[in-house]
Design an enzyme around this catalytic site. Sequence first.
Site, PDB file in Angstrom:
ATOM      1  N   TYR A   1       0.850  -1.195   0.000  1.00  0.00           N
ATOM      2  CA  TYR A   1       0.000   0.000   0.000  1.00  0.00           C
ATOM      3  C   TYR A   1       0.893   1.255   0.000  1.00  0.00           C
ATOM      4  CZ  TYR A   1      -4.360   2.562   0.908  1.00  0.00           C
ATOM      5  OH  TYR A   1      -5.447   3.403   0.823  1.00  0.00           O
TER       6      TYR A   1
ATOM      7  N   LYS B   1      -2.825   8.493   3.146  1.00  0.00           N
ATOM      8  CA  LYS B   1      -4.036   8.329   3.982  1.00  0.00           C
ATOM      9  C   LYS B   1      -3.778   8.804   5.413  1.00  0.00           C
ATOM     10  CE  LYS B   1      -7.013   6.554   1.041  1.00  0.00           C
ATOM     11  NZ  LYS B   1      -8.034   7.445   0.439  1.00  0.00           N
TER      12      LYS B   1
HETATM   13  P1  NAP Z   1     -12.628   4.397  -7.687  1.00  0.00           P
HETATM   14  O1  NAP Z   1     -14.000   3.987  -8.042  1.00  0.00           O
HETATM   15  O2  NAP Z   1     -11.551   4.127  -8.675  1.00  0.00           O
HETATM   16  O3  NAP Z   1     -12.633   5.917  -7.231  1.00  0.00           O
HETATM   17  C1  NAP Z   1     -11.452   6.695  -7.109  1.00  0.00           C
HETATM   18  C2  NAP Z   1     -11.789   8.033  -7.668  1.00  0.00           C
HETATM   19  O4  NAP Z   1     -10.726   8.981  -7.512  1.00  0.00           O
HETATM   20  C3  NAP Z   1     -12.065   7.944  -9.164  1.00  0.00           C
HETATM   21  O5  NAP Z   1     -13.284   8.573  -9.460  1.00  0.00           O
HETATM   22  C4  NAP Z   1     -10.869   8.678  -9.745  1.00  0.00           C
HETATM   23  O6  NAP Z   1     -11.091   9.195 -11.036  1.00  0.00           O
HETATM   24  C5  NAP Z   1     -10.714   9.745  -8.702  1.00  0.00           C
HETATM   25  N1  NAP Z   1      -9.496  10.522  -8.916  1.00  0.00           N
HETATM   26  C6  NAP Z   1      -8.217  10.095  -9.059  1.00  0.00           C
HETATM   27  N2  NAP Z   1      -7.414  11.126  -9.316  1.00  0.00           N
HETATM   28  C7  NAP Z   1      -8.189  12.247  -9.334  1.00  0.00           C
HETATM   29  C8  NAP Z   1      -7.951  13.633  -9.537  1.00  0.00           C
HETATM   30  N3  NAP Z   1      -6.733  14.113  -9.818  1.00  0.00           N
HETATM   31  N4  NAP Z   1      -9.007  14.495  -9.477  1.00  0.00           N
HETATM   32  C9  NAP Z   1     -10.243  14.043  -9.234  1.00  0.00           C
HETATM   33  N5  NAP Z   1     -10.548  12.745  -9.040  1.00  0.00           N
HETATM   34  C10 NAP Z   1      -9.520  11.859  -9.076  1.00  0.00           C
HETATM   35  O7  NAP Z   1     -12.152   3.637  -6.345  1.00  0.00           O
HETATM   36  P2  NAP Z   1     -12.735   3.598  -4.852  1.00  0.00           P
HETATM   37  O8  NAP Z   1     -12.099   2.394  -4.257  1.00  0.00           O
HETATM   38  O9  NAP Z   1     -14.206   3.758  -4.843  1.00  0.00           O
HETATM   39  O10 NAP Z   1     -12.043   4.876  -4.171  1.00  0.00           O
HETATM   40  C11 NAP Z   1     -12.753   5.891  -3.495  1.00  0.00           C
HETATM   41  C12 NAP Z   1     -12.047   6.248  -2.192  1.00  0.00           C
HETATM   42  O11 NAP Z   1     -12.189   5.162  -1.283  1.00  0.00           O
HETATM   43  C13 NAP Z   1     -10.549   6.498  -2.333  1.00  0.00           C
HETATM   44  O12 NAP Z   1     -10.173   7.560  -1.462  1.00  0.00           O
HETATM   45  C14 NAP Z   1      -9.955   5.198  -1.823  1.00  0.00           C
HETATM   46  O13 NAP Z   1      -8.633   5.329  -1.335  1.00  0.00           O
HETATM   47  C15 NAP Z   1     -10.941   4.908  -0.710  1.00  0.00           C
HETATM   48  N6  NAP Z   1     -10.900   3.526  -0.186  1.00  0.00           N
HETATM   49  C16 NAP Z   1     -11.043   2.472  -1.036  1.00  0.00           C
HETATM   50  C17 NAP Z   1     -10.991   1.184  -0.525  1.00  0.00           C
HETATM   51  C18 NAP Z   1     -11.127  -0.006  -1.441  1.00  0.00           C
HETATM   52  O14 NAP Z   1     -10.801  -1.108  -1.016  1.00  0.00           O
HETATM   53  N7  NAP Z   1     -11.611   0.147  -2.654  1.00  0.00           N
HETATM   54  C19 NAP Z   1     -10.821   0.974   0.858  1.00  0.00           C
HETATM   55  C20 NAP Z   1     -10.703   2.081   1.686  1.00  0.00           C
HETATM   56  C21 NAP Z   1     -10.732   3.351   1.164  1.00  0.00           C
HETATM   57  P3  NAP Z   1     -10.330   8.408 -12.252  1.00  0.00           P
HETATM   58  O15 NAP Z   1     -10.926   7.037 -12.318  1.00  0.00           O
HETATM   59  O16 NAP Z   1     -10.602   9.241 -13.433  1.00  0.00           O
HETATM   60  O17 NAP Z   1      -8.866   8.383 -11.908  1.00  0.00           O
END
Ligand code: NAP
Length: 256
Positions: free
Chosen positions: A156, A163
């Site tokens: 990670y 984070k």
């Molecule tokens: P996701 O669907 O891929 O969402 C991530 C989002 O961040 C996407 O919409 C992405 O857009 C956007 N992003 C990246 N760079 C950006 C920028 N410069 N400006 C604006 N938007 C940007 O994945 P997700 O897992 O749902 O992630 C959402 C949040 O949850 C994140 O903070 C992640 O760390 C957190 N989280 C996820 C998990 C997990 O296991 N999935 C666990 C804990 C926390 P693009 O696709 O265009 O890059």
Amino acid sequence: MLLQGKKGLITGVANKRSIAWAIAQAAHREGAQLAFTYQGERLKESVAELANSLGEGTLPLFECDVSSDSQLDSVFGGLKESFGRLDFFVHAIAFAKREELEGEFVPTSREGYRLALDISSYSLTALAQRAVPLMTEGGSIVALTYYGAEKVIPRYNVMGVAKAALEASVRYLAFDLGPKKIRVNGLSSGPVQTLAARGISGFTDMMKIVESRAPLRRNVEIAEVGNAAVFLLSPLSSGITGEILHVDCGYNILGM
Ligand code: NAP
């Protein structure tokens, strides 16, 4: 209808598997009026399609790459015009170079570090700065985080550091914004299969480990993350700020 009459901004919807989309669906179910951001033209159509599937005509949609101050300014200018005020926003944005999410943390590059921290951590503060003037009746801000902020999760890497900075930002923002009746909390989700998650090498193994060891012996469901976010956004959590809420089937309580 926990969010009846509330106006909120959802960032970070990339597709129907996004955690932000699960939160949007739960917030909509509870009566919230929503606006969305999308990152670049590439995502405009799919985010518009999802937003419009909520069935309330065309919802406000703003292009926003969080590394651009001018795009951030125009999002909140547009929100002022369409909503007048804002009651909540959800930060669900993270990015790191793929090569920084495999192998060791030691070789992390200066540019990779800067990029991960800018997009995944500083963006919360940048959004909050612009949201506060619209939160005239108080508000709630929720940022998505992960256990890798607190403990070492192999591979990670720099995202764990980002984070950790995000979680510290939650606390500092909560302190500054409390007198304005604006609450700021983090939601630490267990692993969920999303686009961003696929960029972390060994992610499937992470899910298997959680399933075998977490007190609830399973991974969290995305709808559970949506419901917990609604709790933090709603008046039900009115006494909670600066907190990191784990929604991870209890995995974080384990010592061994
Ligand atoms: P996701 O669907 O891929 O969402 C991530 C989002 O961040 C996407 O919409 C992405 O857009 C956007 N992003 C990246 N760079 C950006 C920028 N410069 N400006 C604006 N938007 C940007 O994945 P997700 O897992 O749902 O992630 C959402 C949040 O949850 C994140 O903070 C992640 O760390 C957190 N989280 C996820 C998990 C997990 O296991 N999935 C666990 C804990 C926390 P693009 O696709 O265009 O890059």
